[in-house]
Design a protein around this motif. Sequence first.
Motif, PDB file in Angstrom:
ATOM      1  N   ALA A 108     -27.224 -38.003  -4.604  1.00  0.00           N
ATOM      2  CA  ALA A 108     -26.628 -38.816  -3.712  1.00  0.00           C
ATOM      3  C   ALA A 108     -25.236 -37.665  -3.163  1.00  0.00           C
ATOM      4  N   GLN A 109     -24.874 -37.928  -1.690  1.00  0.00           N
ATOM      5  CA  GLN A 109     -23.931 -37.649  -1.804  1.00  0.00           C
ATOM      6  C   GLN A 109     -22.497 -36.895  -2.181  1.00  0.00           C
ATOM      7  N   ASN A 110     -22.314 -37.879  -2.811  1.00  0.00           N
ATOM      8  CA  ASN A 110     -20.995 -38.626  -3.992  1.00  0.00           C
ATOM      9  C   ASN A 110     -21.029 -37.667  -5.160  1.00  0.00           C
ATOM     10  N   GLY A 111     -22.365 -37.400  -5.536  1.00  0.00           N
ATOM     11  CA  GLY A 111     -22.642 -36.479  -6.400  1.00  0.00           C
ATOM     12  C   GLY A 111     -23.312 -37.425  -7.528  1.00  0.00           C
ATOM     13  N   ASP A 112     -23.256 -38.994  -7.293  1.00  0.00           N
ATOM     14  CA  ASP A 112     -23.867 -39.287  -8.697  1.00  0.00           C
ATOM     15  C   ASP A 112     -25.170 -39.031  -8.548  1.00  0.00           C
ATOM     16  N   THR A 113     -25.745 -39.625  -9.583  1.00  0.00           N
ATOM     17  CA  THR A 113     -26.901 -38.882 -10.275  1.00  0.00           C
ATOM     18  C   THR A 113     -28.007 -39.911 -10.530  1.00  0.00           C
ATOM     19  N   ILE A 114     -29.491 -39.838  -9.971  1.00  0.00           N
ATOM     20  CA  ILE A 114     -30.086 -40.861 -10.573  1.00  0.00           C
ATOM     21  C   ILE A 114     -31.543 -40.000 -11.407  1.00  0.00           C
ATOM     22  N   GLY A 115     -31.852 -40.265 -12.827  1.00  0.00           N
ATOM     23  CA  GLY A 115     -32.996 -39.417 -13.204  1.00  0.00           C
ATOM     24  C   GLY A 115     -34.005 -39.720 -14.487  1.00  0.00           C
ATOM     25  N   TRP A 203     -26.445 -41.761 -14.140  1.00  0.00           N
ATOM     26  CA  TRP A 203     -25.474 -40.705 -14.605  1.00  0.00           C
ATOM     27  C   TRP A 203     -23.761 -40.505 -13.307  1.00  0.00           C
ATOM     28  N   PRO A 204     -23.420 -41.187 -13.431  1.00  0.00           N
ATOM     29  CA  PRO A 204     -22.415 -41.241 -11.523  1.00  0.00           C
ATOM     30  C   PRO A 204     -21.755 -40.041 -11.562  1.00  0.00           C
ATOM     31  N   GLY A 205     -21.630 -39.414 -10.811  1.00  0.00           N
ATOM     32  CA  GLY A 205     -20.671 -38.566 -10.702  1.00  0.00           C
ATOM     33  C   GLY A 205     -20.978 -37.098 -11.448  1.00  0.00           C
ATOM     34  N   LYS A 206     -22.067 -37.387 -12.137  1.00  0.00           N
ATOM     35  CA  LYS A 206     -23.160 -35.770 -12.758  1.00  0.00           C
ATOM     36  C   LYS A 206     -22.812 -34.219 -12.000  1.00  0.00           C
ATOM     37  N   ALA A 207     -23.009 -34.469 -10.417  1.00  0.00           N
ATOM     38  CA  ALA A 207     -23.047 -33.619 -10.187  1.00  0.00           C
ATOM     39  C   ALA A 207     -21.856 -33.043  -8.894  1.00  0.00           C
ATOM     40  N   ARG A 212     -19.548 -32.479  -4.396  1.00  0.00           N
ATOM     41  CA  ARG A 212     -17.288 -32.852  -4.069  1.00  0.00           C
ATOM     42  C   ARG A 212     -16.758 -31.531  -4.262  1.00  0.00           C
ATOM     43  N   PHE A 213     -17.079 -30.598  -5.385  1.00  0.00           N
ATOM     44  CA  PHE A 213     -15.892 -29.799  -5.206  1.00  0.00           C
ATOM     45  C   PHE A 213     -16.690 -28.593  -4.859  1.00  0.00           C
ATOM     46  N   GLY A 214     -17.512 -28.675  -3.672  1.00  0.00           N
ATOM     47  CA  GLY A 214     -18.025 -27.204  -3.724  1.00  0.00           C
ATOM     48  C   GLY A 214     -18.470 -26.034  -4.292  1.00  0.00           C
ATOM     49  N   GLU A 215     -18.987 -26.302  -5.555  1.00  0.00           N
ATOM     50  CA  GLU A 215     -19.162 -24.869  -6.317  1.00  0.00           C
ATOM     51  C   GLU A 215     -20.531 -25.274  -6.485  1.00  0.00           C
ATOM     52  N   PRO A 216     -20.956 -24.081  -7.218  1.00  0.00           N
ATOM     53  CA  PRO A 216     -22.119 -23.670  -7.468  1.00  0.00           C
ATOM     54  C   PRO A 216     -22.686 -24.466  -8.573  1.00  0.00           C
ATOM     55  N   ASP A 217     -23.548 -24.917  -8.745  1.00  0.00           N
ATOM     56  CA  ASP A 217     -23.671 -25.589 -10.215  1.00  0.00           C
ATOM     57  C   ASP A 217     -25.232 -25.179 -11.277  1.00  0.00           C
ATOM     58  N   GLU A 218     -25.013 -25.133 -12.677  1.00  0.00           N
ATOM     59  CA  GLU A 218     -26.281 -24.891 -13.387  1.00  0.00           C
ATOM     60  C   GLU A 218     -27.059 -26.057 -13.560  1.00  0.00           C
ATOM     61  N   PHE A 219     -28.373 -25.559 -13.541  1.00  0.00           N
ATOM     62  CA  PHE A 219     -29.061 -26.977 -14.544  1.00  0.00           C
ATOM     63  C   PHE A 219     -30.333 -26.216 -14.763  1.00  0.00           C
ATOM     64  N   ILE A 220     -29.395 -26.318 -17.275  1.00  0.00           N
ATOM     65  CA  ILE A 220     -30.081 -25.583 -17.763  1.00  0.00           C
ATOM     66  C   ILE A 220     -30.625 -26.137 -18.686  1.00  0.00           C
ATOM     67  N   ARG A 286     -29.392 -22.111 -10.859  1.00  0.00           N
ATOM     68  CA  ARG A 286     -28.640 -22.235 -10.543  1.00  0.00           C
ATOM     69  C   ARG A 286     -28.230 -22.352  -8.832  1.00  0.00           C
ATOM     70  N   LEU A 287     -27.855 -23.015  -8.536  1.00  0.00           N
ATOM     71  CA  LEU A 287     -27.992 -24.213  -7.421  1.00  0.00           C
ATOM     72  C   LEU A 287     -26.501 -24.141  -6.317  1.00  0.00           C
ATOM     73  N   ASP A 288     -26.164 -23.539  -5.136  1.00  0.00           N
ATOM     74  CA  ASP A 288     -25.373 -23.461  -4.096  1.00  0.00           C
ATOM     75  C   ASP A 288     -26.039 -24.520  -2.904  1.00  0.00           C
ATOM     76  N   LEU A 289     -24.664 -24.660  -2.357  1.00  0.00           N
ATOM     77  CA  LEU A 289     -24.966 -25.319  -0.492  1.00  0.00           C
ATOM     78  C   LEU A 289     -24.363 -24.863  -0.272  1.00  0.00           C
ATOM     79  N   LYS A 290     -25.155 -24.034   1.407  1.00  0.00           N
ATOM     80  CA  LYS A 290     -24.952 -23.198   2.532  1.00  0.00           C
ATOM     81  C   LYS A 290     -24.490 -23.964   3.012  1.00  0.00           C
TER      82      LYS A 290
END
Length: 290
Positions: A108-115, A203-207, A212-220, A286-290
Amino acid sequence: MLTGFVSFLDDHLADRGVRGLLDSALGILAFGGVLGAAIGSTGVKTAGLTITALYVLGILVILARRHVTLRRQVQEHEALLARYPDLIHEKYGPLWRIDRWEEELDIAQNGDTIGSITVHAVAQEEELWFVRLRIGPRWDQPIRMRRKVRVRVGSVETDGVGGTRYRHTSTWLPDGRLDIVVHFTHPPLRRGEGVGLRLDVDWPGKAAPLMRFGEPDEFIMRMVNPLVYAGYRVVLPAGLRARYDPIGLHGGVDRFTLTTSTAGGGRPVVHLQAHDIPADRRFGMRLDLK
């Protein structure tokens, strides 16, 4: 005086329970009201209300204290329970292997996730009573966010068959992941038998680092045994564009694809598929947003 009163209520609570104490409080309040009406004294009414207020306050103090104690005890028991799979693994080696791991994450836009995570595990000992899985981000989430994480574990449903739940216990690891032990009842898995497990995870806030912080994230991920197939599908909010790189996977050497597509509502999707991954390989994207 207050300490002695709370101690008295604590003993009373052990015998009668919360319902009994509340009934007593209502009885005191009603008696005070009747007595005040009969005598016509405001002082009697005030005394009745004061006694009832102290009674209820004492109940709240006791319940808060017991809540803290029970939470601490549960955490200690969970940590002890999580230690036993480590001891068994050290003594007997891997009890199971995971052949397939397929994960889908809706962000979600706020970083919450459903998986959802679907795995296929195979018993490597004569009897297998549990399987352990570790999931989650590798950042230290606040306790208030951890408390909101919800996990449901069940069998894989195929053509209307399956989907029943398994009992599981969990504990938090220092790196922010959740250690989940799935328990099998009678009969246990026998050597060579496989089981399909599906985890539904809210999982609220997982991403949060990514959204929220604009940092690259790793899904490993990493398995202690060779992995036949792994799939990781990340669905982002509409209107975003993602940049991505593989982690631990090399073109021309490893069999994998890392592609993008679009889901319903114009939501971008990044999809990793990998085959025949060696044991103890840390890999993913590794994901990043443009």
